[in-house]
Write a protein that holds these residues in place. Structure first.
Motif, short mmCIF file in Angstrom:
data_model
loop_
_atom_site.label_atom_id
_atom_site.label_comp_id
_atom_site.label_asym_id
_atom_site.label_seq_id
_atom_site.Cartn_x
_atom_site.Cartn_y
_atom_site.Cartn_z
N SER A 79 -17.00 29.74 21.20
CA SER A 79 -18.19 29.14 20.58
C SER A 79 -17.94 27.71 20.12
CB SER A 79 -18.70 30.00 19.42
OG SER A 79 -17.82 29.92 18.32
N GLN A 80 -16.67 27.38 19.89
CA GLN A 80 -16.29 26.03 19.47
C GLN A 80 -15.96 25.14 20.67
OE1 GLN A 80 -13.02 26.89 16.81
NE2 GLN A 80 -14.38 27.19 15.07
N GLY A 81 -16.04 25.70 21.88
CA GLY A 81 -15.73 24.93 23.08
C GLY A 81 -14.24 24.78 23.33
N LYS A 82 -13.42 25.57 22.67
CA LYS A 82 -11.96 25.51 22.83
C LYS A 82 -11.53 26.54 23.88
CE LYS A 82 -11.36 23.96 18.09
NZ LYS A 82 -10.78 24.26 16.77
N TYR A 83 -11.89 26.23 25.12
CA TYR A 83 -11.72 27.19 26.21
C TYR A 83 -10.26 27.48 26.54
CZ TYR A 83 -16.63 26.10 26.68
OH TYR A 83 -17.97 25.91 26.41
N VAL A 94 -14.63 33.20 18.81
CA VAL A 94 -14.93 32.03 17.98
C VAL A 94 -14.49 30.75 18.69
CG1 VAL A 94 -14.35 30.85 15.82
CG2 VAL A 94 -14.90 33.28 15.79
N LEU A 95 -13.32 30.80 19.30
CA LEU A 95 -12.82 29.63 20.02
C LEU A 95 -13.77 29.22 21.15
CD1 LEU A 95 -9.04 30.57 20.11
CD2 LEU A 95 -10.08 28.73 18.77
#
Length: 91
Positions: A33-37, A30-31
């Motif tokens: 997909s949210q761009g929270k690499y 999920v992270l």
């Protein structure tokens, strides 16, 4: 929602339980997909470390965790680190 599931899983079955490891990977997905690499990277690393300890380095779930970490490193543009991870030296 995924963070809550992870916290509950850690509380009920423990941090090293396969269900908890699965929850960690779901949250990391999920992270991503949210761009929270960076957060995903940290979550995949933690999951991989625990998976190797609990399930062993050759377990399919551990190998999947390794692949997930390599993928997030690729997305971040760190090809050298990705190669090291694939070579089983994830650092």
């Amino acid at each position: 929602m995924h963070r809550q599931a992870l916290q509950l899983s850690e509380k009920v079955v423990g941090k090293g339980h396969p269900l908890t490891l699965s929850s960690m990977n779901s949250l990391a997905n999920v992270l991503i997909s949210q761009g929270k690499y960076e957060e995903a990277n940290a979550m995949y690393r933690q999951s991989l470390q625990l998976s190797e300890k609990v399930l062993g380095k050759e377990h399919p779930s551990t190998l999947s965790n390794m692949n997930n970490l390599a993928n997030v490193l690729a997305v971040k543009g760190s090809m050298r680190r990705q190669r090291r991870c694939i070579d089983r030296r994830c650092n």
